[in-house]
Design an enzyme around this catalytic site. Sequence first.
Site, PDB file in Angstrom:
ATOM      1  N   ARG A 163       3.849  -7.286   6.735  1.00 58.05           N
ATOM      2  CA  ARG A 163       2.387  -7.267   6.780  1.00 58.05           C
ATOM      3  C   ARG A 163       1.776  -8.244   5.785  1.00 58.05           C
ATOM      4  NH1 ARG A 163      -0.873  -1.690   6.295  1.00 58.05           N
ATOM      5  NH2 ARG A 163      -0.055  -1.552   4.178  1.00 58.05           N
ATOM      6  N   ARG A 175       0.663  -7.291   0.016  1.00 59.77           N
ATOM      7  CA  ARG A 175       0.182  -6.276  -0.915  1.00 59.77           C
ATOM      8  C   ARG A 175       1.286  -5.837  -1.860  1.00 59.77           C
ATOM      9  NH1 ARG A 175      -2.902  -1.839   2.672  1.00 59.77           N
ATOM     10  NH2 ARG A 175      -1.633  -0.512   1.325  1.00 59.77           N
ATOM     11  N   ARG A 229       5.219   5.644  -0.950  1.00 62.61           N
ATOM     12  CA  ARG A 229       4.065   5.986  -0.100  1.00 62.61           C
ATOM     13  C   ARG A 229       4.488   6.906   1.039  1.00 62.61           C
ATOM     14  NH1 ARG A 229       2.624   0.260   1.372  1.00 62.61           N
ATOM     15  NH2 ARG A 229       1.139   1.103   2.858  1.00 62.61           N
ATOM     16  N   ARG A 254      -6.517  12.523   2.559  1.00 60.46           N
ATOM     17  CA  ARG A 254      -5.074  12.362   2.421  1.00 60.46           C
ATOM     18  C   ARG A 254      -4.437  13.568   1.753  1.00 60.46           C
ATOM     19  NH1 ARG A 254      -4.966   6.584   2.505  1.00 60.46           N
ATOM     20  NH2 ARG A 254      -2.948   5.617   2.413  1.00 60.46           N
ATOM     21  N   LYS A 287      -3.485   2.333  11.384  1.00 58.74           N
ATOM     22  CA  LYS A 287      -4.797   2.978  11.276  1.00 58.74           C
ATOM     23  C   LYS A 287      -5.917   1.953  11.061  1.00 58.74           C
ATOM     24  CE  LYS A 287      -3.726   5.546   7.653  1.00 58.74           C
ATOM     25  NZ  LYS A 287      -2.298   5.292   7.386  1.00 58.74           N
TER      26      LYS A 287
HETATM   27  P1  ADP Z   1      -1.708   2.640   3.791  1.00 55.48           P
HETATM   28  O1  ADP Z   1      -2.361   3.598   4.745  1.00 55.48           O
HETATM   29  O2  ADP Z   1      -1.111   1.468   4.473  1.00 55.48           O
HETATM   30  O3  ADP Z   1      -0.750   3.303   2.843  1.00 55.48           O
HETATM   31  P2  ADP Z   1      -4.239   2.258   2.332  1.00 55.48           P
HETATM   32  O4  ADP Z   1      -4.850   0.924   2.240  1.00 55.48           O
HETATM   33  O5  ADP Z   1      -4.914   3.294   3.138  1.00 55.48           O
HETATM   34  O6  ADP Z   1      -2.747   2.003   2.819  1.00 55.48           O
HETATM   35  O7  ADP Z   1      -4.050   2.866   0.846  1.00 55.48           O
HETATM   36  C1  ADP Z   1      -3.463   2.113  -0.176  1.00 55.48           C
HETATM   37  C2  ADP Z   1      -3.401   2.936  -1.461  1.00 55.48           C
HETATM   38  O8  ADP Z   1      -4.727   3.299  -1.876  1.00 55.48           O
HETATM   39  C3  ADP Z   1      -2.670   4.269  -1.335  1.00 55.48           C
HETATM   40  O9  ADP Z   1      -1.290   4.134  -1.490  1.00 55.48           O
HETATM   41  C4  ADP Z   1      -3.320   5.053  -2.479  1.00 55.48           C
HETATM   42  O10 ADP Z   1      -2.804   4.657  -3.736  1.00 55.48           O
HETATM   43  C5  ADP Z   1      -4.765   4.613  -2.418  1.00 55.48           C
HETATM   44  N1  ADP Z   1      -5.569   5.475  -1.536  1.00 55.48           N
HETATM   45  C6  ADP Z   1      -6.225   5.109  -0.405  1.00 55.48           C
HETATM   46  N2  ADP Z   1      -6.883   6.154   0.148  1.00 55.48           N
HETATM   47  C7  ADP Z   1      -6.627   7.220  -0.654  1.00 55.48           C
HETATM   48  C8  ADP Z   1      -6.985   8.592  -0.620  1.00 55.48           C
HETATM   49  N3  ADP Z   1      -7.751   9.090   0.368  1.00 55.48           N
HETATM   50  N4  ADP Z   1      -6.527   9.395  -1.612  1.00 55.48           N
HETATM   51  C9  ADP Z   1      -5.763   8.922  -2.609  1.00 55.48           C
HETATM   52  N5  ADP Z   1      -5.373   7.648  -2.693  1.00 55.48           N
HETATM   53  C10 ADP Z   1      -5.792   6.793  -1.727  1.00 55.48           C
END
Ligand code: ADP
Length: 216
Positions: free
Chosen positions: A124, A157, A168, A90, A15
């Site tokens: 990654r 990360r 996740r 999400r 994404k």
């Molecule tokens: P990925 O899509 O690779 O899991 P992101 O960088 O989008 O990684 O998100 C990393 C972390 O940030 C998530 O696991 C969560 O803890 C938090 N996070 C990001 N966006 C949201 C969201 N919209 N709602 C809740 N937590 C979020």
Amino acid sequence: MKSRVIILGPPGAGKGTCASRVSDIAGIPHISTGDLLREAVRERAPLGIRAKGHMDAGELVPDELVVGMLRERLARPDCQKGFILDGFPRTLAQAKALGGIAAVDLAINMVVPADIIVKRLSTRLVCSKCGAVYNTRTLPPKKAGICDKCGGKLYQREDDRPEAVRRRLEEYKKKTKPLIGYYREKRILVNIKTKSIGEPPEANVRRVLAAMGIKG
Ligand code: ADP
Ligand code: ZN
């Protein structure tokens, strides 16, 4: 042109990489709630302090924190001409809150086979300065451990470790996957499929631009 876009998909679907390129070409801001949260953590802002434990464990950050953060971001003038949201909404509660903040024209659902996801996340790397994303196997930097764009140091990360990745993926299945049906019912959902791990990001970028009504 459809310029208020959200991108759905499991962690590791690509994404962020896709959204950042589409943003450059379409001239609309790429808003990643993950990046915004990691920035808040780095700056030791109150939001970051409350979010960090959840993030490191691979859990979602509570809705009210993320919705408040996004509401402020979308109020900034650069979002007037549109936006591409990466990692938000999400949960169903977030999707409903977003509906009250801005109209959404297009929901892209990135469909990726499970084995690709796990392989991708474990290899990654992220730039500690600018957040650019690399992959030691499929998207390596020119110089090992160093960002092509800014020379910053690359790191893995905390939540790309196997235990947090498992968490996740569970969170995604339970809380985020239902949004596919939610946006399908609103008739703005477009599925975009990644077929193989070697596929360059450009293929998906073209598909997203086409769905937005922009010629690639
Ligand atoms: P990925 O899509 O690779 O899991 P992101 O960088 O989008 O990684 O998100 C990393 C972390 O940030 C998530 O696991 C969560 O803890 C938090 N996070 C990001 N966006 C949201 C969201 N919209 N709602 C809740 N937590 C979020
Ligand atoms: Zn960098």
